[in-house]
Design a protein around this motif. Structure first.
Motif, PDB file in Angstrom:
ATOM      1  N   ASP A 134      37.113 -43.167  18.602  1.00 53.07           N
ATOM      2  CA  ASP A 134      37.186 -44.608  18.851  1.00 53.07           C
ATOM      3  C   ASP A 134      38.574 -45.333  18.107  1.00 53.07           C
ATOM      4  OD1 ASP A 134      36.578 -47.279  19.749  1.00 53.07           O
ATOM      5  OD2 ASP A 134      34.829 -47.598  18.227  1.00 53.07           O
ATOM      6  N   ASN A 189      37.581 -46.278  29.418  1.00 56.24           N
ATOM      7  CA  ASN A 189      36.772 -47.175  28.529  1.00 56.24           C
ATOM      8  C   ASN A 189      35.989 -46.271  27.919  1.00 56.24           C
ATOM      9  OD1 ASN A 189      34.275 -48.758  27.983  1.00 56.24           O
ATOM     10  ND2 ASN A 189      35.881 -50.398  28.451  1.00 56.24           N
ATOM     11  N   ALA A 191      33.242 -46.886  25.897  1.00 61.28           N
ATOM     12  CA  ALA A 191      31.859 -47.233  25.881  1.00 61.28           C
ATOM     13  C   ALA A 191      31.398 -46.593  27.489  1.00 61.28           C
ATOM     14  CB  ALA A 191      31.687 -48.714  25.837  1.00 61.28           C
ATOM     15  N   GLU A 192      31.923 -47.136  28.319  1.00 58.50           N
ATOM     16  CA  GLU A 192      31.574 -46.498  29.739  1.00 58.50           C
ATOM     17  C   GLU A 192      31.457 -45.196  29.979  1.00 58.50           C
ATOM     18  OE1 GLU A 192      34.206 -48.176  32.560  1.00 58.50           O
ATOM     19  OE2 GLU A 192      33.450 -50.116  32.385  1.00 58.50           O
ATOM     20  N   ARG A 236      33.636 -49.576  16.793  1.00 58.91           N
ATOM     21  CA  ARG A 236      33.751 -50.974  17.227  1.00 58.91           C
ATOM     22  C   ARG A 236      32.231 -51.157  17.767  1.00 58.91           C
ATOM     23  NH1 ARG A 236      37.713 -50.605  21.965  1.00 58.91           N
ATOM     24  NH2 ARG A 236      37.066 -48.676  22.185  1.00 58.91           N
ATOM     25  N   GLU A 237      31.949 -52.496  17.828  1.00 53.62           N
ATOM     26  CA  GLU A 237      30.699 -52.966  18.019  1.00 53.62           C
ATOM     27  C   GLU A 237      30.001 -52.414  19.391  1.00 53.62           C
ATOM     28  OE1 GLU A 237      26.921 -54.287  17.155  1.00 53.62           O
ATOM     29  OE2 GLU A 237      28.761 -54.342  15.818  1.00 53.62           O
ATOM     30  N   ARG A 238      30.583 -52.357  20.537  1.00 56.04           N
ATOM     31  CA  ARG A 238      30.571 -51.896  21.759  1.00 56.04           C
ATOM     32  C   ARG A 238      30.120 -50.470  21.451  1.00 56.04           C
ATOM     33  NH1 ARG A 238      31.541 -52.175  27.407  1.00 56.04           N
ATOM     34  NH2 ARG A 238      29.490 -51.285  28.201  1.00 56.04           N
ATOM     35  N   THR A 239      31.084 -49.941  20.862  1.00 55.94           N
ATOM     36  CA  THR A 239      30.840 -48.268  20.790  1.00 55.94           C
ATOM     37  C   THR A 239      29.466 -47.956  19.985  1.00 55.94           C
ATOM     38  OG1 THR A 239      33.173 -48.067  20.680  1.00 55.94           O
ATOM     39  CG2 THR A 239      31.698 -46.338  19.977  1.00 55.94           C
ATOM     40  N   ARG A 240      29.335 -48.682  19.215  1.00 55.79           N
ATOM     41  CA  ARG A 240      27.865 -48.312  18.306  1.00 55.79           C
ATOM     42  C   ARG A 240      26.808 -48.743  18.996  1.00 55.79           C
ATOM     43  NH1 ARG A 240      28.215 -49.630  12.726  1.00 55.79           N
ATOM     44  NH2 ARG A 240      26.188 -50.950  12.902  1.00 55.79           N
ATOM     45  N   SER A 241      27.027 -49.763  20.247  1.00 59.09           N
ATOM     46  CA  SER A 241      25.682 -49.987  20.863  1.00 59.09           C
ATOM     47  C   SER A 241      25.321 -49.146  21.879  1.00 59.09           C
ATOM     48  CB  SER A 241      25.968 -51.458  21.342  1.00 59.09           C
ATOM     49  OG  SER A 241      26.912 -51.320  22.551  1.00 59.09           O
ATOM     50  N   CYS A 242      26.477 -48.218  22.102  1.00 54.63           N
ATOM     51  CA  CYS A 242      26.190 -47.011  23.109  1.00 54.63           C
ATOM     52  C   CYS A 242      25.874 -45.733  22.482  1.00 54.63           C
ATOM     53  CB  CYS A 242      27.511 -46.824  23.773  1.00 54.63           C
ATOM     54  SG  CYS A 242      28.175 -48.341  25.065  1.00 54.63           S
TER      55      CYS A 242
END
Length: 274
Positions: A134, A189, A191-192, A236-242
């Motif tokens: 990331d 991306n 996260a995707e 990153r926050e979006r990465t953590r959420s995935c």
């Protein structure tokens, strides 16, 4: 006459003007035509040093363009391989320095080659162990991660086209030949990509120094992807959420953090076992 420090092999260099060997082109001792650290052309990978060059020469999947070598470097290659896939051009160590800079430890070897083909997510084995990076941008760190990944049988490293160093130069040297064994999977991306891997059954494990779960509480599992964040910023926050789970390395000393490449090695050892 003494052997040059950056020209390994231990033998005495021949005086300039002596007989050429290894198919060297006329003009031995002249600096190579291009003096750009990035190599001969945009999109060409530059590899230097013993391990990166030897591994690339031994990889039939690498298309080779140009090999520069000192006499001792060429002799070592011939001793190692016998017949080489590409004829080296004999140069002085200073000629390679002119391409790479004086601080590069090239060991008398410099290779220009095409980048390796990059697989897609769909091309990865169903039971693979992967790494995802990331926004780790330091080529030394990424190269060290690649080397560790090759040692632990990682099937691929997922990264983005932006905020990631190219697989050439310093990164390739730090990887010490690992680029030939662990492919980069470049996605638009991250996260995707993690969402897609999750839909395929991959357990997504994010390494986070603030996580509540300790790394040693997790059982090794396949398929899995270990997600590493940049030093300082972390995930990153979006990465953590995935991620399915966030885990931390259980430190016992006063220092509570590690270089990301060291953290990758510990995590791969802990989670890479079947």
């Amino acid at each position: 006459m003494t052997t040059r420090r950056d020209d390994p092999g231990g033998s005495r260099p021949r005086p300039f003007g002596g007989p050429r060997r290894f198919g060297a082109r006329p003009g031995y001792g002249r600096p190579p035509e291009r003096a750009r650290p990035s190599g001969a052309a945009e999109g060409v990978s530059v590899l230097y040093g013993w391990h990166p060059v030897v591994q690339a020469l031994g990889n039939a999947g690498r298309t080779l363009h140009r090999l520069l070598a000192t006499e001792n470097g060429a002799a070592r290659l011939t001793e190692h391989f016998g017949t080489l896939r590409i004829v080296p051009e004999l140069v002085r160590p200073s000629d390679i320095n002119a391409l790479l800079g004086p601080d590069a430890v090239h060991q008398g070897l410099y290779l220009e080659a095409d980048p390796l083909a990059a697989p897609g997510l769909d091309d990865l084995p169903e039971d693979a162990l992967l790494l995802a990076l990331d926004q780790i941008t330091d080529p030394h760190n990424v190269g060290a991660i690649v080397r560790t990944a090759a040692a632990f049988g990682v099937a691929g490293i997922v990264t983005t086209a932006r905020h990631a160093p190219g697989a050439t130069g310093v990164l390739a040297k730090s990887a010490s030949g690992g680029l030939e064994h662990v492919p980069f999977v470049t996605v638009r991306n991250l996260a995707e990509a993690l969402i897609e891997l999750g839909e395929r059954g991959f357990t997504r494990i994010g390494l986070d120094s603030e996580a509540e779960t300790s790394l040693d509480a997790l059982a090794p599992t396949r398929p899995a992807v270990i997600v590493l964040g940049a030093e300082g910023k972390g995930l990153r926050e979006r990465t953590r959420s995935c991620c399915d789970v966030l885990a931390k390395i259980p430190f016992s000393g006063e220092i509570r953090s590690l270089n990301v490449s060291n953290a990758a090695a510990i995590t791969l050892y802990a989670l890479g076992r079947r």
